[in-house]
Design an enzyme around this catalytic site. Structure first.
Site, PDB file in Angstrom:
ATOM      1  CD  GLU A   1      -1.682 -13.890   5.806  1.00 34.79           C
ATOM      2  OE1 GLU A   1      -2.211 -14.194   6.898  1.00 34.79           O
ATOM      3  OE2 GLU A   1      -1.700 -12.733   5.351  1.00 34.79           O
TER       4      GLU A   1
ATOM      5  CG  HIS B   1      -8.217 -13.322   3.425  1.00 35.59           C
ATOM      6  ND1 HIS B   1      -7.770 -12.620   2.332  1.00 35.59           N
ATOM      7  CD2 HIS B   1      -7.548 -12.798   4.489  1.00 35.59           C
ATOM      8  CE1 HIS B   1      -6.873 -11.733   2.699  1.00 35.59           C
ATOM      9  NE2 HIS B   1      -6.721 -11.824   4.015  1.00 35.59           N
TER      10      HIS B   1
END
Length: 660
Positions: A367, A644
């Site tokens: 990402e 995350h």
């Protein structure tokens, strides 16, 4: 295979691409700002809590017409730019390979020595993280913002954490050989001129992580001498500090050893500046630095918890009276005797760590979609990693079935040279995921050579699968393609045969955000995929069952800025408890419960959704070598910067040869 160091084959196309993007960017930036102003994060809501209720609404009323007017004015230029930009993507290369030419700029790369496979073995450390570097308006839907500042801070934390020296503790206790025989909350480091070992014997080893400046670069000879007479050293273990502790037969520390620890502690002096240029790095508002915060490793003070505490058997020696101006801290794996007994069958160390592992060799990120953020991140990572592959993917309609607005978001950083690289785009993306060129990046790196001039190589693959819940079939198809591409890449880049091996394969690692976990009933098909018959998951017992110490890697976005978890140390402490995990990790969804994490702690089972994976295989490696997991870590150093948890794995490649 030729590695692409620029996005286009010639400078004319590069200039034309820059011109077209220059026409598009004002429209893109204004649209991003306009949408972002309507999606506040919980951090911003708390910051505005003391403001009058009408103040934010007034700002929106004033700025929205301005943004809209400028957006409309920029549309004609954006359209012209798009008509130039789109066809250029057919000539664009699938990645950019960046190599640091000035090695003095890379603090970690200068310490790296080539492995000659002459010793008993060598360890390699791999890290993986989803950093959520989307355009700011999209990142806000994950409750993170200020993408450009976050990118800089993420890179800074990663290279600061990885550039610490690795500290190893050797414990000798005749009556108690558990790790808890000498449990440290932190360790004081001696200065460079001091002896780098604390007296003693050798029985058990465990790695420690060191908060502070890199202290091993000038002490390589001392470290090698220490390792030479203690245990089983591994070739190429650079930047390592050693501490040895003796245990008396009655389980208590002797007065001599206590004085030694005190002496080493008092000898500690002021720390050097963290890393060149760190003082100029702006802090992102996603994480407010506090005194003694370990996230940035730049703290100029140490709390009482940072002082030495040694516990041996039933006796306690509290060194809290040591000089309170100590600047060096080190955190050790928190393995209590209860935990050790519970996992007696485990063959490697595992922990929840506040730092990225010392001497991190390879890093795979997902990402990293925003191109400006990718440049800032690359600049920071180049302080430690010499080789970086970024801007991976395709744009427009080139190479995939549907139109792609952003790249794959994959980024790879390495301390070892990259020999070959290849990228493939998944053609079956659905929904919002179809707008990104999600795929897989395959790399071959050279990690050393034998005395017979045979290359020692390793394979690393990084991927990001379909994210939308319920798209099980799509993810299984992508896993099938991933296996096929892996096999093709190995065959196309192999330059040796079994009869005449020109190169020896030391490891084959696969990592990334797979967007399914090993415990959810909705993910049964992925859990049983054939990929897991070829690659081993250190956290997994079998389909549907994780090891007891494995925890989820997906954080609850609503709690990212809570004081309990907004720093690396705080998040580490919270995740070490079951109640903390229930409050701040995302758990598998169930039809019987609401989607909210809060208020249903008692009904949650397991340790959260673990969707970020680190896999390895023993297939296709050099037959005479053995690969084993040495350590596995869940990392909290990016607390407040992403939703995350990064993961890291250290592999030991054993050659079976004795040290000379």
């Amino acid at each position: 295979m030729v590695l692409y160091t620029s996005p286009f084959p010639n400078s004319f196309l590069s200039v034309l691409h820059s011109f077209s993007w220059g026409l598009i960017f004002p429209c893109y930036w204004l649209a991003d700002r306009l949408v972002g102003s309507f999606v506040p994060t919980t951090y911003e809501k708390r910051q505005r809590a003391d403001d009058p209720c009408y103040f934010h609404a007034l700002c929106i009323i004033i700025t929205t017409p301005i943004y809209l007017a400028l957006l409309v004015a920029s549309l004609p230029f954006a359209l012209i730019g798009f008509l130039l930009w789109s066809p250029l993507q057919s000539a664009r290369r699938p990645y950019i390979y960046s190599r640091l030419k000035d090695k003095n700029h890379a603090n970690g790369a200068t310490l790296l020595t080539e492995w000659k496979a002459a010793g008993s073995g060598k360890s390699f450390c791999f890290g993986s993280a989803n950093v959520c570097l989307l355009p700011d308006s999209l990142a806000r839907f994950n409750n993170v913002f200020n993408t450009q500042a976050r990118a800089k801070e993420i890179g800074r934390r990663i290279r600061n954490g990885a550039s610490r020296p690795q500290i190893k503790i050797y414990i000798d206790s005749p009556t108690n050989t558990s790790i808890s025989a000498a449990s440290f909350s932190s360790l004081v480091s001696p200065q460079a001129g001091d002896n780098r070992t604390v007296n003693a014997g050798i029985k058990r080893t465990t790695s420690m992580e060191y908060k502070g400046e890199n202290c091993g670069s000038n002490n390589g000879e001392e470290n090698r001498e220490d390792k030479g007479g203690s245990g089983e050293p591994h070739e190429g273990e650079e930047n390592t500090c050693i501490v040895r502790i003796n245990g008396e037969e009655n389980g208590h520390m002797s007065d001599t050893e206590t004085d030694t620890v005190n002496g080493q502690a008092r000898a500690s002096g002021p720390a050097e500046p963290s890393l060149e240029g760190d003082a100029d790095v702006s802090k992102t508002p996603n994480h407010k630095q506090k005194e003694g915060d370990s996230g940035s490793l730049d703290s100029c003070s140490a709390s009482r918890e940072s002082l030495v505490k040694v516990r041996v058997g039933d006796g306690t020696v509290d060194q809290s009276t040591v000089n309170n101006k100590l600047l060096y801290k080190a955190s050790i794996m928190k393995k209590t005797s209860v935990r050790k007994k519970k996992h007696t069958d485990e063959t490697f160390d595992h922990e929840i760590s506040a730092f990225f592992p010392a001497n991190l060799d390879f890093l795979c990120l997902q990402e990293v979609f925003d191109k400006r953020a990718a440049e800032k991140l690359k600049e920071q990572l180049h302080h430690y990693f010499e080789y970086i592959v970024y801007d991976v993917g395709v744009y427009s309609c080139h190479g995939c079935c549907s139109f792609k607005f952003v790249n794959s978001g994959l980024l790879f950083a390495s301390r070892y040279p990259v020999m070959d690289a290849a990228y493939h785009c998944y053609p079956n993306g659905r929904g919002m995921d179809s707008l990104a060129s999600k795929g897989a990046l395959f790399l071959k790196v050279q990690v050393g050579s034998t005395p017979q001039d045979q290359r020692i190589v390793g394979y690393i693959s990084c991927t990001h699968l379909q994210a939308i819940a319920g798209d099980t079939t799509v993810r299984c198809e992508q896993l099938d393609m991933l296996q096929d591409w892996l096999s093709e890449f190995r065959k196309s880049t192999s330059s040796s045969s079994t009869a005449n091996p020109e190169e020896l394969v030391a490891f084959d690692v696969l990592c990334g955000d797979l967007n399914f976990d090993n415990c959810s009933s909705e993910d049964k098909l992925e859990q049983q995929h054939s990929l897991f018959t070829h690659y081993k998951d250190p956290c997994r017992v079998g389909p549907g069952e994780d090891k007891p110490w494995a925890i989820g890697t997906l954080l609850d976005p609503e709690g990212l800025y809570d004081e309990e978890v907004c720093t690396p140390d705080n998040l580490q402490k919270v995740l070490e408890s079951e109640e903390g995990r229930k409050g701040y990790l995302v758990f598998p969804t169930s039809k019987n419960h609401s989607s909210s994490q809060k208020g249903r702690k008692a009904s949650l089972k397991g340790n959260g959704r673990r969707i970020d994976y680190m896999l390895y295989t023993e297939e296709g490696l050099y037959l005479e070598w053995k690969v084993e997991v040495e350590e596995f870590s869940f990392i909290t150093q990016l607390a407040g910067l992403t939703d995350h948890l990064p993961v890291a794995m250290r592999l030991m490649v054993s050659t079976g040869e004795d040290d000379p």
